[in-house]
Design a protein around this motif. Sequence first.
Motif, mmCIF file in Angstrom:
data_model
loop_
_atom_site.group_PDB
_atom_site.id
_atom_site.type_symbol
_atom_site.label_atom_id
_atom_site.label_comp_id
_atom_site.label_asym_id
_atom_site.label_seq_id
_atom_site.Cartn_x
_atom_site.Cartn_y
_atom_site.Cartn_z
ATOM 1 N N GLY A 1 53.524 95.090 23.676
ATOM 2 C CA GLY A 1 54.493 96.161 23.882
ATOM 3 C C GLY A 1 55.647 95.736 24.768
ATOM 4 O O GLY A 1 56.813 96.034 24.473
ATOM 5 N N LEU A 2 55.350 95.035 25.848
ATOM 6 C CA LEU A 2 56.402 94.560 26.746
ATOM 7 C C LEU A 2 57.286 93.537 26.048
ATOM 8 O O LEU A 2 58.517 93.581 26.134
ATOM 9 C CB LEU A 2 55.781 93.950 28.000
ATOM 10 N N VAL A 3 56.647 92.610 25.344
ATOM 11 C CA VAL A 3 57.406 91.565 24.652
ATOM 12 C C VAL A 3 58.331 92.163 23.594
ATOM 13 O O VAL A 3 59.504 91.779 23.492
ATOM 14 C CB VAL A 3 56.433 90.544 24.025
ATOM 15 N N GLU A 4 57.829 93.100 22.829
ATOM 16 C CA GLU A 4 58.662 93.713 21.782
ATOM 17 C C GLU A 4 59.807 94.520 22.384
ATOM 18 O O GLU A 4 60.895 94.580 21.809
ATOM 19 C CB GLU A 4 57.805 94.585 20.875
ATOM 20 N N HIS A 5 59.568 95.124 23.539
ATOM 21 C CA HIS A 5 60.635 95.898 24.194
ATOM 22 C C HIS A 5 61.825 95.005 24.534
ATOM 23 O O HIS A 5 62.978 95.448 24.441
ATOM 24 C CB HIS A 5 60.083 96.558 25.455
ATOM 25 N N PHE A 6 61.544 93.774 24.934
ATOM 26 C CA PHE A 6 62.617 92.854 25.319
ATOM 27 C C PHE A 6 62.862 91.785 24.250
ATOM 28 O O PHE A 6 63.474 90.751 24.542
ATOM 29 C CB PHE A 6 62.276 92.184 26.655
ATOM 30 N N ARG A 7 62.439 92.019 23.058
ATOM 31 C CA ARG A 7 62.577 91.028 21.990
ATOM 32 C C ARG A 7 64.041 90.606 21.834
ATOM 33 O O ARG A 7 64.946 91.439 21.750
ATOM 34 C CB ARG A 7 62.064 91.590 20.666
ATOM 35 N N GLY A 8 64.267 89.324 21.809
ATOM 36 C CA GLY A 8 65.616 88.793 21.700
ATOM 37 C C GLY A 8 66.348 88.742 23.022
ATOM 38 O O GLY A 8 67.452 88.201 23.099
ATOM 39 N N GLU B 1 46.647 95.476 41.602
ATOM 40 C CA GLU B 1 46.631 96.900 41.943
ATOM 41 C C GLU B 1 46.575 97.793 40.704
ATOM 42 O O GLU B 1 46.657 99.023 40.833
ATOM 43 C CB GLU B 1 47.864 97.241 42.776
ATOM 44 N N PHE B 2 46.440 97.191 39.527
ATOM 45 C CA PHE B 2 46.420 97.954 38.279
ATOM 46 C C PHE B 2 45.091 97.744 37.572
ATOM 47 O O PHE B 2 44.507 96.656 37.628
ATOM 48 C CB PHE B 2 47.587 97.531 37.382
ATOM 49 N N ASP C 1 51.860 96.093 32.728
ATOM 50 C CA ASP C 1 53.074 95.770 31.978
ATOM 51 C C ASP C 1 53.972 96.992 31.790
ATOM 52 O O ASP C 1 55.205 96.861 31.737
ATOM 53 C CB ASP C 1 52.717 95.154 30.629
ATOM 54 N N ALA C 2 53.379 98.175 31.696
ATOM 55 C CA ALA C 2 54.194 99.391 31.607
ATOM 56 C C ALA C 2 55.002 99.580 32.892
ATOM 57 O O ALA C 2 56.193 99.919 32.853
ATOM 58 C CB ALA C 2 53.307 100.602 31.350
ATOM 59 N N ALA C 3 54.359 99.334 34.033
ATOM 60 C CA ALA C 3 55.067 99.443 35.310
ATOM 61 C C ALA C 3 56.108 98.339 35.457
ATOM 62 O O ALA C 3 57.219 98.568 35.958
ATOM 63 C CB ALA C 3 54.066 99.378 36.463
#
Length: 222
Positions: free
Chosen positions: A100-107, A65-66, A73-75
């Motif tokens: 971007g998603l991976v870095e947001h949750f890094r660690g 749907e994207f 990934d932003a959603a």
Amino acid sequence: MKAAPLPVVVLVSGSGSNLQAVIDGQRSGELPIVIRAVISNRADAYGLERARAAGITTETLDHREFPDRESYDAALQQRIDAHTPGLVVLAGFMRILTDGLVEHFRGRMLNIHPSLLPAFRGLHTHRRALEAGHEQHGCSVHFVTPALDAGPLIIQGVVCVLPEDTEEQLAARVQQQEHRIYPLAVRWCAEGRLRLDGDTAMLDGRPLEAPVRIGPETPLPA
């Protein structure tokens, strides 16, 4: 004073057998976690049924749907963040995540891969192990980083490749190891023993210069 359970979000695309192993650990009290949501990119993923049976909130976010990977990934990031997780567990989530998603949750994001990384990144790992004539095969838990299946390794489950093995037989034995080692890595995170320092996995304050390795008959470490 006992620490509060670690809030966890699990992402699935398929049957969710590793999700079930984590659910079982939460139920038994072996894992000091609370799974706040299970999110899938497929409405027909059986992992969602496993979550509903355990009384866990489920959500579907269909990637079709994207218009592109970035918008999806932003959603997805917003959906995950709404549950304020301390840990995101990829349990057969068949999507290549954006940087971007991976870095947001890094660690704070773990994945399990059905090979002894760095061997056989990507798909069809059991077939490739057989074709390569490897004597050992297995699975690896690692922190997620932008490079596919290349994040710092934490623990590996090892099986011997038997002369008569088919792809399905080898996959079944590897999956048994997955169900042992993934909950253990989640527990280490929940207990505050496992963390990512830069590009190094740290366990009990010491760098993991090599992943912890266990065989089918090896007792799980504490």
